[in-house]
Design a protein around this motif. Structure first.
Motif, PDB file in Angstrom:
ATOM      1  N   ARG A  15       1.418  -1.283   0.394  1.00 33.26           N
ATOM      2  CA  ARG A  15      -0.236   0.201   0.333  1.00 33.26           C
ATOM      3  C   ARG A  15       0.855   1.558   0.213  1.00 33.26           C
ATOM      4  O   ARG A  15       0.647   2.001  -0.865  1.00 33.26           O
ATOM      5  N   GLY A  16       1.594   1.136   0.196  1.00 32.41           N
ATOM      6  CA  GLY A  16       2.892   2.272   1.129  1.00 32.41           C
ATOM      7  C   GLY A  16       3.270   2.783  -0.469  1.00 32.41           C
ATOM      8  O   GLY A  16       3.270   3.555  -1.179  1.00 32.41           O
ATOM      9  N   ARG A  23       2.579   1.487  -3.296  1.00 33.54           N
ATOM     10  CA  ARG A  23       1.099   1.754  -3.782  1.00 33.54           C
ATOM     11  C   ARG A  23       0.638   3.894  -3.754  1.00 33.54           C
ATOM     12  O   ARG A  23       0.200   3.701  -5.088  1.00 33.54           O
ATOM     13  N   ASN A  24       0.614   4.469  -3.211  1.00 40.07           N
ATOM     14  CA  ASN A  24       0.095   5.483  -2.516  1.00 40.07           C
ATOM     15  C   ASN A  24       1.565   6.260  -3.445  1.00 40.07           C
ATOM     16  O   ASN A  24       1.504   7.606  -3.282  1.00 40.07           O
ATOM     17  N   SER A  25       2.754   6.015  -2.789  1.00 41.96           N
ATOM     18  CA  SER A  25       3.699   6.498  -3.347  1.00 41.96           C
ATOM     19  C   SER A  25       3.486   6.882  -4.481  1.00 41.96           C
ATOM     20  O   SER A  25       3.561   7.914  -5.178  1.00 41.96           O
ATOM     21  N   SER A  49       0.940   8.989  -6.612  1.00 43.05           N
ATOM     22  CA  SER A  49       1.131  10.551  -6.260  1.00 43.05           C
ATOM     23  C   SER A  49       2.049  11.119  -6.771  1.00 43.05           C
ATOM     24  O   SER A  49       1.831  11.996  -8.221  1.00 43.05           O
TER      25      SER A  49
END
Length: 65
Positions: free
Chosen positions: A20-21, A23-25, A28
């Motif tokens: 998840r980290g 993916r979010n990075s 963004s």
């Protein structure tokens, strides 16, 4: 003619799917790149690109109609 090779793609352990980290990075980063490209050209753009090893490569961009 060359013979065809069958390639089975398995993305079930890819960081984009399971981390998840990451993916979010990366999402963004993609959003920031898209915004910067729109600012540069002064209008919404249809952007094509590739993410490889956590880096974003823009292949092409054209005005969105």
């Amino acid at each position: 003619m060359d013979e065809e090779d069958e390639v089975v793609l398995d993305y079930t352990t890819d960081a984009l799917i399971v981390d998840r980290g990451f993916r979010n990075s990366i999402l963004s980063s993609i959003a920031r790149a898209g915004h910067a490209i729109e600012e540069l050209y002064g209008s919404p753009q249809d952007v094509e690109g590739v993410v490889k090893d956590g880096k974003i490569y823009v292949v092409q961009t054209r005005p969105q109609m």
